[in-house]
Design a protein around this motif. Structure first.
Motif, PDB file in Angstrom:
ATOM      1  N   PRO B   2      -5.652   2.100  -2.688  1.00 20.83           N
ATOM      2  CA  PRO B   2      -7.100   1.824  -2.689  1.00 20.83           C
ATOM      3  C   PRO B   2      -7.892   3.113  -2.511  1.00 20.83           C
ATOM      4  O   PRO B   2      -7.472   4.019  -1.792  1.00 20.83           O
ATOM      5  CB  PRO B   2      -7.297   0.915  -1.484  1.00 20.83           C
ATOM      6  N   GLU B   3      -9.060   3.161  -3.159  1.00 22.94           N
ATOM      7  CA  GLU B   3      -9.901   4.342  -3.014  1.00 22.94           C
ATOM      8  C   GLU B   3     -11.365   3.959  -3.085  1.00 22.94           C
ATOM      9  O   GLU B   3     -11.736   2.891  -3.594  1.00 22.94           O
ATOM     10  CB  GLU B   3      -9.571   5.366  -4.098  1.00 22.94           C
ATOM     11  N   VAL B   4     -12.183   4.848  -2.571  1.00 23.01           N
ATOM     12  CA  VAL B   4     -13.631   4.680  -2.632  1.00 23.01           C
ATOM     13  C   VAL B   4     -14.100   5.204  -3.991  1.00 23.01           C
ATOM     14  O   VAL B   4     -13.668   6.277  -4.433  1.00 23.01           O
ATOM     15  CB  VAL B   4     -14.311   5.475  -1.498  1.00 23.01           C
ATOM     16  N   ARG B  22     -24.614   4.677  -5.927  1.00 20.65           N
ATOM     17  CA  ARG B  22     -23.802   3.496  -5.662  1.00 20.65           C
ATOM     18  C   ARG B  22     -22.386   3.855  -5.244  1.00 20.65           C
ATOM     19  O   ARG B  22     -21.823   4.852  -5.686  1.00 20.65           O
ATOM     20  CB  ARG B  22     -23.766   2.598  -6.904  1.00 20.65           C
ATOM     21  N   CYS B  23     -21.836   2.980  -4.424  1.00 20.06           N
ATOM     22  CA  CYS B  23     -20.494   3.189  -3.863  1.00 20.06           C
ATOM     23  C   CYS B  23     -19.800   1.838  -3.764  1.00 20.06           C
ATOM     24  O   CYS B  23     -20.429   0.820  -3.454  1.00 20.06           O
ATOM     25  CB  CYS B  23     -20.637   3.820  -2.474  1.00 20.06           C
ATOM     26  N   VAL B  24     -18.503   1.856  -4.045  1.00 16.80           N
ATOM     27  CA  VAL B  24     -17.678   0.692  -3.752  1.00 16.80           C
ATOM     28  C   VAL B  24     -16.648   1.138  -2.726  1.00 16.80           C
ATOM     29  O   VAL B  24     -15.726   1.892  -3.044  1.00 16.80           O
ATOM     30  CB  VAL B  24     -16.981   0.135  -5.003  1.00 16.80           C
ATOM     31  N   PRO B  25     -16.804   0.727  -1.465  1.00 13.78           N
ATOM     32  CA  PRO B  25     -15.850   1.132  -0.420  1.00 13.78           C
ATOM     33  C   PRO B  25     -14.491   0.468  -0.607  1.00 13.78           C
ATOM     34  O   PRO B  25     -14.337  -0.447  -1.430  1.00 13.78           O
ATOM     35  CB  PRO B  25     -16.523   0.639   0.873  1.00 13.78           C
ATOM     36  N   ILE B  26     -13.520   0.901   0.148  1.00 15.80           N
ATOM     37  CA  ILE B  26     -12.205   0.260   0.150  1.00 15.80           C
ATOM     38  C   ILE B  26     -12.379  -1.168   0.655  1.00 15.80           C
ATOM     39  O   ILE B  26     -13.077  -1.411   1.654  1.00 15.80           O
ATOM     40  CB  ILE B  26     -11.215   1.075   1.010  1.00 15.80           C
ATOM     41  N   SER B  27     -11.718  -2.104   0.001  1.00 14.58           N
ATOM     42  CA  SER B  27     -12.072  -3.521   0.135  1.00 14.58           C
ATOM     43  C   SER B  27     -11.942  -4.092   1.545  1.00 14.58           C
ATOM     44  O   SER B  27     -12.732  -4.946   1.930  1.00 14.58           O
ATOM     45  CB  SER B  27     -11.252  -4.356  -0.846  1.00 14.58           C
ATOM     46  N   ASN B  28     -10.987  -3.663   2.333  1.00  7.99           N
ATOM     47  CA  ASN B  28     -10.835  -4.253   3.662  1.00  7.99           C
ATOM     48  C   ASN B  28     -11.527  -3.432   4.755  1.00  7.99           C
ATOM     49  O   ASN B  28     -11.359  -3.709   5.946  1.00  7.99           O
ATOM     50  CB  ASN B  28      -9.351  -4.437   4.009  1.00  7.99           C
ATOM     51  N   HIS B  29     -12.304  -2.438   4.343  1.00  9.51           N
ATOM     52  CA  HIS B  29     -13.030  -1.626   5.320  1.00  9.51           C
ATOM     53  C   HIS B  29     -14.360  -2.279   5.659  1.00  9.51           C
ATOM     54  O   HIS B  29     -15.001  -2.905   4.809  1.00  9.51           O
ATOM     55  CB  HIS B  29     -13.253  -0.216   4.778  1.00  9.51           C
ATOM     56  N   LEU B  30     -14.787  -2.100   6.899  1.00  2.00           N
ATOM     57  CA  LEU B  30     -16.008  -2.720   7.370  1.00  2.00           C
ATOM     58  C   LEU B  30     -17.098  -1.718   7.748  1.00  2.00           C
ATOM     59  O   LEU B  30     -18.234  -2.115   7.994  1.00  2.00           O
ATOM     60  CB  LEU B  30     -15.707  -3.598   8.601  1.00  2.00           C
ATOM     61  N   GLU B  96     -11.805   1.466   8.499  1.00  2.00           N
ATOM     62  CA  GLU B  96     -11.515   0.147   9.069  1.00  2.00           C
ATOM     63  C   GLU B  96     -12.227  -0.045  10.399  1.00  2.00           C
ATOM     64  O   GLU B  96     -12.590  -1.166  10.774  1.00  2.00           O
ATOM     65  CB  GLU B  96     -10.009  -0.007   9.282  1.00  2.00           C
ATOM     66  N   SER B  97     -12.389   1.066  11.136  1.00  2.22           N
ATOM     67  CA  SER B  97     -13.032   0.997  12.437  1.00  2.22           C
ATOM     68  C   SER B  97     -13.882   2.239  12.622  1.00  2.22           C
ATOM     69  O   SER B  97     -13.696   3.225  11.908  1.00  2.22           O
ATOM     70  CB  SER B  97     -11.971   0.911  13.540  1.00  2.22           C
ATOM     71  N   PRO B  98     -14.811   2.234  13.596  1.00  3.87           N
ATOM     72  CA  PRO B  98     -15.658   3.423  13.782  1.00  3.87           C
ATOM     73  C   PRO B  98     -14.894   4.617  14.333  1.00  3.87           C
ATOM     74  O   PRO B  98     -15.372   5.742  14.232  1.00  3.87           O
ATOM     75  CB  PRO B  98     -16.714   2.939  14.784  1.00  3.87           C
ATOM     76  N   SER B  99     -13.718   4.390  14.883  1.00  3.61           N
ATOM     77  CA  SER B  99     -12.927   5.492  15.413  1.00  3.61           C
ATOM     78  C   SER B  99     -11.682   5.732  14.580  1.00  3.61           C
ATOM     79  O   SER B  99     -10.717   6.325  15.061  1.00  3.61           O
ATOM     80  CB  SER B  99     -12.537   5.201  16.867  1.00  3.61           C
ATOM     81  N   GLY B 100     -11.687   5.271  13.356  1.00  2.00           N
ATOM     82  CA  GLY B 100     -10.546   5.434  12.464  1.00  2.00           C
ATOM     83  C   GLY B 100     -10.816   6.408  11.340  1.00  2.00           C
ATOM     84  O   GLY B 100     -11.917   6.928  11.187  1.00  2.00           O
ATOM     85  N   ALA B 101      -9.792   6.653  10.556  1.00  6.38           N
ATOM     86  CA  ALA B 101      -9.885   7.604   9.456  1.00  6.38           C
ATOM     87  C   ALA B 101     -10.930   7.152   8.445  1.00  6.38           C
ATOM     88  O   ALA B 101     -10.976   5.978   8.064  1.00  6.38           O
ATOM     89  CB  ALA B 101      -8.532   7.752   8.785  1.00  6.38           C
ATOM     90  N   GLN B 102     -11.755   8.093   8.013  1.00 11.82           N
ATOM     91  CA  GLN B 102     -12.747   7.816   6.980  1.00 11.82           C
ATOM     92  C   GLN B 102     -12.241   8.376   5.664  1.00 11.82           C
ATOM     93  O   GLN B 102     -11.817   9.524   5.589  1.00 11.82           O
ATOM     94  CB  GLN B 102     -14.086   8.453   7.352  1.00 11.82           C
ATOM     95  N   TYR B 103     -12.324   7.546   4.635  1.00  9.75           N
ATOM     96  CA  TYR B 103     -11.884   7.923   3.306  1.00  9.75           C
ATOM     97  C   TYR B 103     -13.097   8.093   2.413  1.00  9.75           C
ATOM     98  O   TYR B 103     -13.966   7.215   2.371  1.00  9.75           O
ATOM     99  CB  TYR B 103     -10.911   6.878   2.747  1.00  9.75           C
ATOM    100  N   PHE B 104     -13.118   9.224   1.713  1.00  9.32           N
ATOM    101  CA  PHE B 104     -14.295   9.611   0.953  1.00  9.32           C
ATOM    102  C   PHE B 104     -14.134   9.313  -0.533  1.00  9.32           C
ATOM    103  O   PHE B 104     -13.032   9.382  -1.085  1.00  9.32           O
ATOM    104  CB  PHE B 104     -14.555  11.109   1.126  1.00  9.32           C
ATOM    105  N   GLY B 105     -15.276   9.044  -1.164  1.00  8.27           N
ATOM    106  CA  GLY B 105     -15.317   8.921  -2.605  1.00  8.27           C
ATOM    107  C   GLY B 105     -15.439  10.284  -3.256  1.00  8.27           C
ATOM    108  O   GLY B 105     -15.555  11.302  -2.565  1.00  8.27           O
ATOM    109  N   PRO B 106     -15.457  10.321  -4.596  1.00 11.86           N
ATOM    110  CA  PRO B 106     -15.506  11.599  -5.317  1.00 11.86           C
ATOM    111  C   PRO B 106     -16.883  12.255  -5.314  1.00 11.86           C
ATOM    112  O   PRO B 106     -17.008  13.418  -5.676  1.00 11.86           O
ATOM    113  CB  PRO B 106     -15.089  11.213  -6.732  1.00 11.86           C
ATOM    114  N   GLY B 107     -17.910  11.501  -4.911  1.00 14.91           N
ATOM    115  CA  GLY B 107     -19.236  12.080  -4.808  1.00 14.91           C
ATOM    116  C   GLY B 107     -20.111  11.867  -6.023  1.00 14.91           C
ATOM    117  O   GLY B 107     -19.630  11.622  -7.138  1.00 14.91           O
ATOM    118  N   THR B 108     -21.418  11.952  -5.793  1.00 18.62           N
ATOM    119  CA  THR B 108     -22.420  11.989  -6.859  1.00 18.62           C
ATOM    120  C   THR B 108     -23.183  13.296  -6.712  1.00 18.62           C
ATOM    121  O   THR B 108     -23.725  13.581  -5.638  1.00 18.62           O
ATOM    122  CB  THR B 108     -23.421  10.823  -6.742  1.00 18.62           C
TER     123      THR B 108
END
Lengths: 112, 113
Positions: B2-4, B22-30, B96-108
């Protein structure tokens, strides 16, 4: 204050050597740190993270060391390859809301 | 894996115009975030978003900026009246959580003329 910084802006290594990228942080209350790799024109790519209750964490060819006494973080890359050439950022997770504070970045250049 | 994802990859606009990134986050991330990176500088936090509310915002995120999750998959950043200094790469991230790993998109890449 909020400050995450890197000691060296550029690092040049020979292919096959080990690389060490350093980072200093100033907020002793921070409890989570992440290393990101950013290639030209792309977004930051997660490499490895570490929580403040640990002092070392290993991944595939990468190791992160955390020294809370001197508020220092390092990323070690074993057997550096040309594909490792990129800018590396450390980031400090401010627990409130998950805000990341990024350092300036170190550009790693791997010579064949 | 999965990716952003982010659209568009590039946006050129005139000063004073509105843009929506616009962004589509990873599906199970909140937890969702926007960051920006001015050319040659470090990545800067703009805003974090959870449960349809802003959790935290930086000084950069003034009244000209807004975020929205219009449906179950998209997360948008709107700049109402762009300024020259808004020119930058804008990155969306999710975790997934505020203290978890953040995954980035490719950017605009936004260029304001």
């Amino acid at each position: 204050g909020e400050s995450v910084g890197l000691h060296l802006p550029t690092l040049s290594v020979q292919e096959g050597d080990n690389s060490i990228i350093n980072c200093a942080y100033s907020n002793s209350a921070s409890d989570y740190f992440i290393w990101y790799k950013q290639e030209s024109g792309k977004g930051p790519q997660f490499i490895i993270d570490i929580r403040s209750n640990m002092d070392k964490r290993q991944g595939q060819r990468v190791t992160v060391l955390l020294n809370k006494t001197v508020k220092h973080l390092s990323l070690q890359i074993a057997a550096t390859q040309p594909g490792d050439s990129a800018v590396y950022f450390c980031a400090e997770n401010m627990r409130q809301g998950g805000k990341l504070i990024f350092g300036q970045g170190t550009e790693l250049s791997v010579k064949p | 894996e999965p990716e952003v994802t982010q659209t568009p990859s590039h946006q050129v606009t005139q000063m004073g115009q509105e843009v929506i990134l616009r962004c589509v986050p990873i599906s199970n991330h909140l937890y969702f975030y926007w960051y920006r990176q001015i050319l040659g500088q470090k990545v800067e936090f703009l805003v974090s978003f959870y449960n349809n509310e802003i959790s935290e915002k930086s000084e950069i995120f003034d009244d000209q900026f807004s975020v929205e999750r219009p449906d179950g998959s998209n997360f948008t950043l709107k700049i109402r009246s762009t300024k020259l200094e808004d020119s930058a790469m804008y990155f969306c991230a999710s975790s997934e959580s505020p203290s978890g790993a953040q995954y980035f998109g490719p950017g605009t890449r936004l260029l304001v003329l």
